[in-house]
Design a protein around this motif. Structure first.
Motif, short mmCIF file in Angstrom:
data_model
loop_
_atom_site.label_atom_id
_atom_site.label_comp_id
_atom_site.label_asym_id
_atom_site.label_seq_id
_atom_site.Cartn_x
_atom_site.Cartn_y
_atom_site.Cartn_z
N LEU A 43 0.82 -1.21 0.00
CA LEU A 43 0.00 0.00 0.00
C LEU A 43 0.85 1.27 0.00
CD1 LEU A 43 -2.95 1.07 0.18
CD2 LEU A 43 -2.60 1.21 2.63
N VAL A 44 2.01 1.23 0.64
CA VAL A 44 2.86 2.41 0.63
C VAL A 44 4.12 2.17 -0.20
CG1 VAL A 44 2.01 3.47 2.73
CG2 VAL A 44 3.86 1.82 2.86
N GLY A 45 4.06 1.21 -1.09
CA GLY A 45 5.19 0.97 -1.97
C GLY A 45 5.86 -0.35 -1.67
N LEU A 69 4.78 5.83 -3.94
CA LEU A 69 6.11 6.26 -3.53
C LEU A 69 6.01 6.97 -2.20
CD1 LEU A 69 7.36 7.88 -6.86
CD2 LEU A 69 7.61 5.53 -6.13
N ARG A 70 7.17 7.18 -1.58
CA ARG A 70 7.18 7.93 -0.34
C ARG A 70 8.10 9.12 -0.50
NH1 ARG A 70 7.66 2.72 0.51
NH2 ARG A 70 9.91 2.86 0.68
N LYS A 156 3.25 8.01 -26.56
CA LYS A 156 3.68 8.22 -25.18
C LYS A 156 3.09 7.14 -24.28
CE LYS A 156 3.64 13.20 -25.74
NZ LYS A 156 2.89 14.44 -25.44
N VAL A 157 3.87 6.75 -23.30
CA VAL A 157 3.37 5.82 -22.29
C VAL A 157 3.14 6.61 -21.01
CG1 VAL A 157 3.94 3.79 -20.90
CG2 VAL A 157 4.62 3.88 -23.30
N HIS A 158 1.89 6.75 -20.62
CA HIS A 158 1.55 7.52 -19.44
C HIS A 158 1.55 6.65 -18.20
CE1 HIS A 158 0.22 11.26 -21.44
NE2 HIS A 158 0.01 10.44 -22.46
N PHE A 159 1.84 7.25 -17.08
CA PHE A 159 1.75 6.52 -15.82
C PHE A 159 1.44 7.49 -14.70
CE2 PHE A 159 5.83 7.89 -14.09
CZ PHE A 159 6.52 8.26 -15.24
N ARG A 160 0.85 6.95 -13.61
CA ARG A 160 0.52 7.78 -12.46
C ARG A 160 1.09 7.16 -11.20
NH1 ARG A 160 -3.91 10.86 -14.10
NH2 ARG A 160 -4.21 11.54 -11.96
N GLN A 161 1.53 8.04 -10.32
CA GLN A 161 2.04 7.55 -9.04
C GLN A 161 1.46 8.41 -7.94
OE1 GLN A 161 6.19 8.13 -10.19
NE2 GLN A 161 6.51 5.93 -10.03
N PHE A 162 1.64 7.96 -6.73
CA PHE A 162 1.20 8.77 -5.59
C PHE A 162 2.32 8.79 -4.57
CE2 PHE A 162 -1.89 10.95 -3.15
CZ PHE A 162 -1.60 10.66 -1.83
N VAL A 163 2.67 9.98 -4.11
CA VAL A 163 3.76 10.11 -3.15
C VAL A 163 3.17 10.36 -1.76
CG1 VAL A 163 5.84 11.37 -2.52
CG2 VAL A 163 5.24 11.09 -4.92
N TYR A 164 3.44 9.43 -0.86
CA TYR A 164 2.99 9.60 0.53
C TYR A 164 3.94 10.54 1.27
CZ TYR A 164 -0.18 5.60 0.21
OH TYR A 164 -1.18 4.75 -0.12
N PRO A 165 3.39 11.32 2.21
CA PRO A 165 4.25 12.25 2.95
C PRO A 165 5.31 11.57 3.82
CG PRO A 165 2.05 12.24 3.88
CD PRO A 165 2.00 11.40 2.65
#
Lengths: 165, 149
Positions: A43-45, A69-70, A156-165
């Motif tokens: 869940l957090v990477g 990501l963190r 283009k190859v798109h991607f999404r990430q989420f950075v945790y604090p």
């Protein structure tokens, strides 16, 4: 005033509050253990929930990356590029690079050209080979991050990430 | 601002976590508790300071923590609700030599824990010598011997 439960003992015991506290605690434990399990699964990477693939034959590249990501935790994008000519051009969204600081690119590109909206990395490559490229990142912004990579003019190859604090 | 927010978040997280995992978590430090404490402090420090080794960062973190703690003490004194929420209430475990089973079970305290506290604080030998044993909100067990007025 009800008769004291414990004669002689002056105490602040409130069983109704105590029981409520125990109930809340039990619920909290279930939630916390479930959260821990989710974290163990990425869940957090760093687990099946987080690992992702992108790319296609048409785009000439495949990419392995982490969805979660963190903040300030180093992370790597692993790409495999199909080279067709002696030089291989990898394009990377510059908006993405601003959010997620680029640390190293391996192998070292021969040339880096800054274009409007993207960075262009030129590698010398053997024609027809599958070239692995790894890009090490260092997230400096919290929250969602989106980017794209492309080989030259290909899709283009798109991607999404989420950075945790 | 960032440093303050992170410090505040960690303080809140630790407060809520230790409150949710039960009273006895930090009361008497066994060897394992001690190790846990060391590791928690390391983990916290990394999150708060990270790559920032300036004196200013250290001062900000320390100042924030001390003032948050002070602020919380102040609010606790003013509001009984907040005090009960953050500290909890005491719980009677033994009444005139008889342990209150339900209370022991729910608060995860064993006979052994009570007897240990009785020996350490009052030099008592048996459960029947205990007039009252109370699990305090701090997590420790206080014992009142049978002969007291």
């Amino acid at each position: 005033m009800p008769a004291p439960r414990y004669p002689g003992l002056e105490i602040d015991e409130k069983l109704s509050l105590q029981r409520r506290e125990w109930r809340v605690q039990r619920v909290a434990w279930v939630f916390l253990y479930a959260l821990l399990a989710a974290i163990a699964f990425g869940l957090v990477g760093g687990g099946p929930l987080s690992k992702a693939d992108a790319g296609s034959g048409q785009a000439g590249l495949r990419m392995e990356y982490e969805r979660f990501l963190r903040y300030q935790a180093p992370n790597t994008l692993r790409l495999t590029l199909q080279s067709e000519a002696p030089t291989l051009e990898l394009r990377l969204d510059s908006a993405y690079v601003q959010d997620v600081e680029l640390r190293t690119i391996s192998p070292r590109p021969q040339r880096v050209v800054a274009h409007d909206g993207f960075l262009s990395f030129e590698f010398l490559a053997q024609s027809g080979a599958n070239i692995p490229v790894s890009i090490e990142l260092h997230p400096e912004q919290i929250g969602p991050a989106a980017g794209w990579v492309a080989v030259g003019d290909k899709p283009k190859v798109h991607f999404r990430q989420f950075v945790y604090p | 601002m960032d440093l303050f927010a992170r410090t505040f978040a960690i303080y809140l997280f630790l407060l809520v976590l230790f409150r949710l995992t039960g009273k006895r978590t930090l009361s008497e430090l066994s060897t394992f508790d001690f190790i846990l404490l060391l590791i928690i402090s390391e983990a916290t420090q990394n999150a708060l300071i990270g790559e920032d080794r300036s004196l200013t960062a250290a001062a900000v973190v320390i100042l924030t923590l001390v003032l948050l703690d002070l602020g919380l003490s102040f609010v606790k004194k003013r509001s009984k609700t907040v005090e009960t929420l953050t500290e909890g209430v005491p719980l009677v475990l033994v009444d005139h030599g008889r342990p209150i089973e339900e209370h022991l079970k729910k608060s995860h305290v064993t006979y052994g824990d009570i007897l240990q506290s009785a020996r350490q604080s009052q030099g008592l030998e048996r459960m029947s010598q205990i007039k009252y044993a109370v699990l305090e909100s701090s997590g420790g067990i206080s014992v009142i011997p049978m002969d007291s007025p």
